[in-house]
Design a protein around this motif. Structure first.
Motif, PDB file in Angstrom:
ATOM      1  N   MET A   1     -18.216  -1.762 -10.803  1.00 28.70           N
ATOM      2  CA  MET A   1     -17.495  -2.417  -9.724  1.00 28.70           C
ATOM      3  C   MET A   1     -16.027  -2.047  -9.690  1.00 28.70           C
ATOM      4  O   MET A   1     -15.396  -2.027  -8.634  1.00 28.70           O
ATOM      5  N   ASN A   2     -15.457  -1.779 -10.847  1.00 25.28           N
ATOM      6  CA  ASN A   2     -14.023  -1.529 -10.929  1.00 25.28           C
ATOM      7  C   ASN A   2     -13.705  -0.070 -10.584  1.00 25.28           C
ATOM      8  O   ASN A   2     -13.082   0.655 -11.349  1.00 25.28           O
ATOM      9  N   GLU A   3     -14.171   0.336  -9.398  1.00 21.18           N
ATOM     10  CA  GLU A   3     -13.891   1.694  -8.938  1.00 21.18           C
ATOM     11  C   GLU A   3     -12.407   1.832  -8.623  1.00 21.18           C
ATOM     12  O   GLU A   3     -11.724   0.857  -8.310  1.00 21.18           O
ATOM     13  N   PRO A   4     -11.893   3.028  -8.656  1.00 18.48           N
ATOM     14  CA  PRO A   4     -10.473   3.207  -8.332  1.00 18.48           C
ATOM     15  C   PRO A   4     -10.202   2.977  -6.850  1.00 18.48           C
ATOM     16  O   PRO A   4     -11.078   3.170  -6.001  1.00 18.48           O
ATOM     17  N   GLY A   5      -8.971   2.538  -6.554  1.00 21.04           N
ATOM     18  CA  GLY A   5      -8.539   2.388  -5.171  1.00 21.04           C
ATOM     19  C   GLY A   5      -9.163   1.202  -4.466  1.00 21.04           C
ATOM     20  O   GLY A   5      -9.584   0.215  -5.078  1.00 21.04           O
ATOM     21  N   ALA A   6      -9.251   1.336  -3.148  1.00 24.80           N
ATOM     22  CA  ALA A   6      -9.695   0.216  -2.311  1.00 24.80           C
ATOM     23  C   ALA A   6     -11.157  -0.143  -2.546  1.00 24.80           C
ATOM     24  O   ALA A   6     -11.545  -1.301  -2.398  1.00 24.80           O
TER      25      ALA A   6
END
Length: 886
Positions: A355-360
């Motif tokens: 879930m903690n992908e980079p960016g928006a």
């Protein structure tokens, strides 16, 4: 180039340099956004000082906040107010709430500039707009949002319908500026950013300060904040695979909870010393009535400026459980963002550990989970109903989660638009198109969200306010400082249902315009003063006036909107003379002092002290845990009790009193009722009709508990969530020498509903069948007149059957006046009604409504007087009879 031109150019260059500084530019944009926001607010609310000296809202719940603000101005703080609750004192510690201290501190600061309480009230409400703008804009900028998009989202979020409909009716709920800051903290937790921040760093101190504010700004927002912190901690722990991610959320939840307890501490100590009363009764099932409706999030605002959307909202609202959730709409733009977040969760399907992908994208993942968790908690029948069921019924209005959902939505929309700008906007032309898109959707969104009906009715509120002020000032000039005024009708504080045309808190109007008088309204529901006030008001006019005179009241204040006729006012005029009337003819005041002087001269001085004690301290029953509030009329009234309940018999004098106890006990579904007390112990097998219970005993000084326990099955009533097991009807606890009850009475039984009224008349709705019991409490037959108006709203036949008369009437909505004279023997006799009319179908109405009995009267008749008129059918009924060949 001349020297002057060079100087001008250098000045312009320096100004541009100054404005180009990042900090100066930021401050300018913050102030510019606030200016735009206040221009929008100014289009709805007249901001001139002369207008703000009158309240923007002068009706219903808003008067409660008028009281709070004026209490701070008059008495320094809001917890106790000696101007209300006479002959006692209004003690707000009986109304536990954690949302007052921080907000009342702001009120205190605003009152340093002016003592005009409406100005302070209005200024507080207006202040919520720039505070919300600052908080939302700051949070979006810290998240990386661009200035144009952040300003766009901030203005739409600040101008949500929720802000205006909460308004001064729910003043402290309109102060929701902490929520954007909380959302920023939630995203920091989800992304694991706070794990690397030391507790002594400025950012952590800011987070802790926010939790302190949340814990001091209302237990609703505090509870919801704790829930979302728990969800953020869960997200962080799952995606990082470490329990330590829970540490920060747990600490923050503990801080908020501690602050809630500290703010409630005065109430906790007070109730520990003097016992608790169920001032504001809440039951678990109310979480269904005040829950979140997903449909209301997507529907247009009530009173939309587009007629078709107005009609759409009206059509949707023709269903049950339309409460304050009606104001939860997100607007057209917000509804699109809400659906977008749901789409992201269900169709993008973010994996927990990714879930903690980079960016928006990572932020969208977290916001979608928070958004869905809000829906699952708040929706009618959701997890919030289980929270209420398992021990926290005080949190019932889960529709207030809508403002948290709105914050998540506008955060997501801002990030999405910034992503579009970064990917697609390259050329100057595209930049202009993007700016036009922002301006266009902002204008459309604001027009969609803000209804013209949000504009206060300045003319009406000013007229009512000035009429009340003139009237109270006239009363104040007649009476000495500290004089007590008894207010009618007697209404408990807080949260009392509408009484005829009088709304809740309307009796505060007297206090709001006075400086030196004391008012009876403000006795806390369930406390001894409230029981005394309502008992006095139920007495016949002559006895009530005498009791008030001995209790040192100087006047009687009557709100005509609380009555359907002038009977009481006429009786008071006969006793006290012509009253003072307000300019709008709504309020009247009777000077009690001349009567008081006559009373003192007629009673020997040694006996006067005993009379005062008897008036102020009669034997009293206080209904506590397990009992609901008083229902019915002076002649027929009752209290519902649960499976276990408790009452307190009180004698405030220093001597024992001989008393007579009388009541009728009934268990509607049948069962056994046990009563235990120092004076009697009984075990009664009861049914719906009940049994009369009477006892005489000596009541010692002090407080004495009476316990009730019943094994009957709970009565299930539509839309009534209380535990209804048994009833105590027509309770009386009187000194042994007290006057006997009225000799004639009527009790409406099976098939007939409680009394309703308006300014012109009163009535009982009945189903296809109903009964009324006529009571003669004397030992001799009584010659009586019965008079009533009978109507069948959808048309039909009504049959009356009794030992004294039998009738069959063809009726319509206009109805027929019916009168009879007969001899009523001692005891009880029943009139049975039966109608073949069609049931009336009305929105949110579950009762069987077929016919009405209006303005029913049972009065003694004078022998030899004129016989009452016979029934006169309406014109419609005559035509129907003629057509039928009758």
């Amino acid at each position: 180039m001349t020297n002057e031109q060079q100087t001008e150019l250098s000045t312009s260059a320096r100004l541009k340099q100054f404005l180009a500084r990042p900090r100066v530019r930021s401050v300018s944009l913050y102030l510019g956004t606030i200016l735009i926001g206040m221009l929008i607010v100014g289009s709805l609310f007249d901001l001139r000082k002369s207008v703000r000296s009158y309240p923007y809202d002068y009706l219903g719940d808003s008067l409660f906040y008028h009281l709070m603000v004026k209490s701070v101005i008059d008495h320094g703080w809001y917890l106790t107010n000696p101007s209300l609750g006479a002959p006692g004192v209004l003690d707000m510690r009986d109304v536990p709430s954690s949302d007052n201290n921080f907000h009342m501190l702001l009120v205190k600061l605003l009152s340093l500039r002016t003592s005009n309480y409406p100005s302070v009230l209005n200024n507080f409400f207006l202040l919520t707009f720039p505070l919300t703008i600052l908080a939302m804009l700051y949070a979006l900028r810290r998240l990386g949002g661009s200035w144009p998009v952040s300003i766009w989202a901030t203005l739409l979020f600040t101008m949500l319908p929720y802000h205006f409909t909460r308004g001064e009716q729910h003043l402290f709920l309109a102060s929701y500026w902490q929520i954007p800051l909380l959302t920023l903290v939630l995203l920091w937790i989800c992304r694991g950013e706070l794990l690397t921040v030391r507790w002594g760093e400025p950012r952590m101190w800011g987070v802790l300060a926010l939790c302190v504010l949340l814990g001091s700004s209302g237990y609703y927002y505090a509870f919801f904040a704790c829930f979302f912190l728990l969800m953020a901690g869960l997200i962080a722990a799952l995606q990082q695979r470490r329990a330590g991610a829970f540490v920060v959320p747990v600490v923050l939840i503990a801080v908020i909870s501690l602050l809630v307890v500290l703010n409630l501490l005065p109430s906790i100590i007070h109730m520990w010393r003097f016992g608790s009363v169920q001032v504001v009764q809440r039951v678990a099932a109310e979480a269904e009535a005040y829950g979140l409706r997903i449909g209301q999030l997507l529907m247009p605002v009530r009173w939309h400026r587009v007629p078709a959307l107005w009609d759409l909202k009206v059509a949707y609202n023709m269903r049950i459980f339309i409460t304050e959730n009606d104001d939860a709409t997100l607007g057209l733009v917000g509804a699109g963002g809400f659906l977008g977040l749901l789409w992201w969760f269900f169709f993008n399907k973010p994996a927990v550990r990714e879930m903690n992908e980079p960016g928006a994208r990572g932020v969208f993942n977290h916001l979608s989970v928070l958004n869905l968790s809000a829906v699952l908690l708040g929706t009618i029948g959701g997890f919030g109903s289980l929270v209420a069921f398992f021990g926290l019924p005080q949190i019932r209005a889960y529709t207030r989660l809508s403002i948290f959902i709105a914050c998540f939505v506008f955060f997501a929309l801002a990030l999405w638009l910034d992503g579009v700008r970064e990917r697609r906007v390259r050329t100057r032309r595209q930049q202009w198109l993007f700016a036009a898109l922002l301006v266009g959707t902002l204008v459309i969104g604001l027009l969609d969200q803000i209804s013209p009906m949000f504009i206060p009715d300045y003319v009406k509120f000013k007229k009512d306010f000035e009429s009340d002020r003139t009237f109270v000032q006239q009363v104040e000039t007649q009476l000495p400082p500290g004089a007590m005024i008894f207010q009618l009708p007697a209404v408990s504080f807080p949260e009392n249902p509408k009484f005829a045309r009088m709304n809740d808190y309307d009796l505060l109007r007297g206090y709001l315009h006075s400086k030196s008088l004391r008012w009876s309204y403000g006795t806390i529901k369930g406390r001894e003063g409230d029981v005394w006030m309502r008992a006095v008001a139920l007495k016949p006019a002559a006895e009530m006036v005498e009791t008030l005179a001995w209790s040192d009241f100087s006047g009687v204040y009557v709100d005509r909107f609380g009555y359907n006729d002038a009977k009481l006012e006429n009786e008071l005029s006969g006793l006290l003379g012509t009253p003072l009337v307000s300019p709008d003819e709504r309020l009247t005041f009777f000077d009690l002092r001349p009567y008081q002087q006559r009373l003192l001269t007629s009673v020997a001085e040694p006996e006067q002290a005993a009379r005062r004690t008897a008036a102020l301290h009669p034997p009293t029953a206080i209904w506590q845990q397990g009992f609901s509030d008083f229902e019915g009329t002076a002649d027929d009234n009752w209290r519902w009790g649960g499976s276990e309940a408790r009452a307190v018999f009180v004698n405030r004098t220093d001597k024992p009193k001989q008393v007579n106890l009388e009541m009728t006990l009934a268990v509607d579904n049948g069962g056994t009722l046990e009563m235990t007390s120092p004076f009697f112990s009984e075990r009664l097998t009861l049914d719906k009709n009940g049994k009369k219970f009477a006892q005489s005993f000596t009541l010692p000084p002090g407080e004495h508990f009476v316990y009730f326990k019943c094994d009957g099955k709970r009565v299930l009533s539509p839309s009534d969530f209380r535990e209804l097991v048994f009833r105590v009807r027509n309770f009386k606890l009187l000194p042994a020498e007290a006057v006997a009850p009225a000799p004639l009475a009527v009790v409406w039984q099976a098939g007939c509903y409680d009394l309703e009224r308006n300014a012109e008349e009163n009535w009982h709705w009945c189903g296809a069948q109903g009964q009324a019991k006529l009571i003669n409490r004397t030992a001799q037959p009584a010659l009586v007149n019965v008079e009533m108006n009978l109507s069948v709203d959808n048309g039909g036949t009504l049959e009356l059957d009794s030992p004294f008369f039998k009738e069959r009437l063809k009726l319509d909505k206009a109805g027929t006046k019916y009168a009879k004279r007969f001899t009523l023997p001692p005891g009880e006799n029943v009139i049975t009604f039966k109608s073949d009319g069609k049931r009336i179908v009305a929105p949110n109405e579950t009762r069987e409504l077929v016919f009405r009995v209006r303005n029913f009267k049972l009065e003694p008749a004078q022998a030899g007087s004129e016989q009452p008129a016979t029934p006169q059918p309406s014109a419609t009924a005559k035509a129907a009879a003629k057509a039928a060949g009758r």
